[in-house]
Design an enzyme around this catalytic site. Structure first.
Site, PDB file in Angstrom:
ATOM      1  CG  ASP A 207      -2.378  -5.375  -9.164  1.00 19.94           C
ATOM      2  OD1 ASP A 207      -3.552  -5.667  -9.410  1.00 19.94           O
ATOM      3  OD2 ASP A 207      -2.041  -4.654  -8.202  1.00 19.94           O
TER       4      ASP A 207
ATOM      5  CG  ASP B 108      -5.835  -1.675  -7.364  1.00 17.35           C
ATOM      6  OD1 ASP B 108      -6.411  -0.628  -6.991  1.00 17.35           O
ATOM      7  OD2 ASP B 108      -5.980  -2.767  -6.804  1.00 17.35           O
TER       8      ASP B 108
ATOM      9  CG  ASP C 230       1.340  -1.952  -8.231  1.00 16.09           C
ATOM     10  OD1 ASP C 230       2.518  -1.525  -8.246  1.00 16.09           O
ATOM     11  OD2 ASP C 230       0.743  -2.222  -7.181  1.00 16.09           O
TER      12      ASP C 230
END
Ligand SMILES: [Zn+2]
Ligand SMILES: [Zn+2]
Length: 411
Positions: free
Chosen positions: A94, A96, A316
């Site tokens: 991920d 972000d 992440d």
């Protein structure tokens, strides 16, 4: 009608027509599904579906604000966690904007400590600098600059996965999260059974954690003799090559201010700048391994550290090491934007425009009262900035502001 019911009604209309776009993850019967409902913010978990039709009709029926499925495969996905029988999990990343410091983030992102009320701007800290609290309320904005910076982190990550880990581009699937970032998904039998510790090793490699430049021969000549491979190392696969190319990029672009920001003293900066051409020429031949005229060992180390920072991918880390993670279902709506999670091929990364390709609501208008919103683009159209005003907007823009909590519905 209140704002929440209005959003839910739009989501419901959307799914009535487009739930058929939801595709089954591989081995659907071994996956756990979870849904966050609009009503009461309730999470419905431990669901399982034998067929994609069953999944689609469930989504149509409950109209979730967020829809997820597990990266993990289970013998009995509907059982409690301890009885599910873990069979493996995909490798998932991920990226972000929440984890990427940008200049604009300091303007449009805010956080507030839930313990003491202390507030700040930009990236939410891990612990509150006032009281050490670990929980925050935050207001973030999916701005175009932040989305672009998330995309360039994804490009680095895909490159590492394909060039250095050796995954085939077909096994690496990329997607837009529907809010502030991108996901990278690897389905491969080799990674399936890796535990959290092994996944942490992968994370450390990608983020450059624990990378000791000295062990790559920086400041010494030992690597040349011990490895037998001399030369600049630009073409080396792995961190050695990435350090070489990264350091070269850092130095060629460096201004006086950039070098000072690396913590270098004025004298050192002056020396480097007046010897820059010479240093770069030497690096073209032999790489950034030994201090040379005008460049001390400390300065070299500082440049290399910045290169490592630039060339690592800001993922992440928690998402990748969590082997029970629920991830967003492709072609479902994101409750914080009303945008879609969209999967696309790696060959399309350059061309992909989240503010166009992820827009779901294409019909109608709605009248909203906007509390505050920066200027934003959807498709080809620009909106705002708005502050304390009533406006009539195309449905996609209205739903977006309502979902972000930046506006309220006007009856
Ligand atoms: Zn605090
Ligand atoms: Zn931004």
């Amino acid at each position: 009608m209140d704002t929440k019911s209005f959003i839910q009604k739009r989501f419901s209309e959307f799914y009535r027509e487009k739930a058929s776009d939801i595709e089954a993850p591989r081995l659907i019967e071994q996956r756990e599904f979870g849904f966050l409902l609009f009503k009461g913010n309730v999470m419905v978990r431990h669901k399982s579906f034998g067929t994609v039709e069953a999944l689609r009709s469930f989504v149509k029926q409950i109209v979730p604000a967020h829809a997820y499925y597990s990266t993990a495969y289970y013998e009995a996905p509907e059982e409690k966690m301890e009885n599910k029988g873990w069979l493996g999990a995909d490798l998932y990343f991920d990226i972000d904007a929440d984890h990427i410091p940008t200049e604009c983030g300091k303007i449009h992102d805010r956080w507030k400590c839930k313990t003491c009320g202390f507030t700040g701007k930009g990236v939410t800290p891990e612990t509150c600098p006032m009281c050490g609290g670990k929980t925050f309320e935050n207001k973030t904005w999916p701005c175009e600059v932040c989305l672009e910076s998330a995309k360039s982190e994804m490009v680095k990550l895909v490159d590492i996965l394909v060039e250095e880990f050796g995954f085939s581009p077909d096994e690496v699937e990329v997607s837009f999260s529907g809010h502030r970032g991108y996901h990278v998904h690897v389905e491969n039998e080799v990674v399936k059974e890796l535990d959290s510790v092994a996944r942490k090793e992968i994370v450390d490699y990608i983020t450059g954690v624990g990378l000791e430049a000295a062990l790559h021969g920086v400041g010494t000549r030992s690597h040349v003799t011990s490895s037998g491979s001399s030369g600049r190392g630009f073409d080396n696969i792995g961190w050695r090559g990435r350090i070489s190319r990264g350091a070269y990029k850092v130095l060629s672009a460096a201004t006086e201010e950039d070098l000072k920001n690396l913590g270098l003293k004025e004298k050192a900066v002056e020396k480097i700048l007046s010897n820059k051409e010479l240093i770069l020429k030497t690096w073209e031949r032999s790489g950034p391994w030994q201090p040379i005229g005008g460049l001390s060992k400390d300065a070299l180390q500082a440049i290399i550290n910045r290169a490592v920072q630039n060339e690592s991918a800001k993922i992440d880390t928690v998402v990748t090491t969590d082997i029970h993670r629920l991830i967003r279902l492709p072609n479902s709506l994101h409750g914080k934007t009303g945008w879609l999670k969209v999967v696309f091929p790696t060959s399309e990364i350059e061309r992909f425009d989240p503010l166009k390709n992820a827009v779901a609501f294409k019909k109608g208008e709605a009248k909203v009262y906007v509390d505050e919103a920066p200027r934003f683009r959807l498709g080809e159209e620009l909106f705002g900035p708005f502050k304390h005003e009533k406006v009539e907007l195309p449905m996609a823009a209205a739903v977006f502001l309502l979902c972000k909590g930046a506006a309220e519905l006007v009856e």
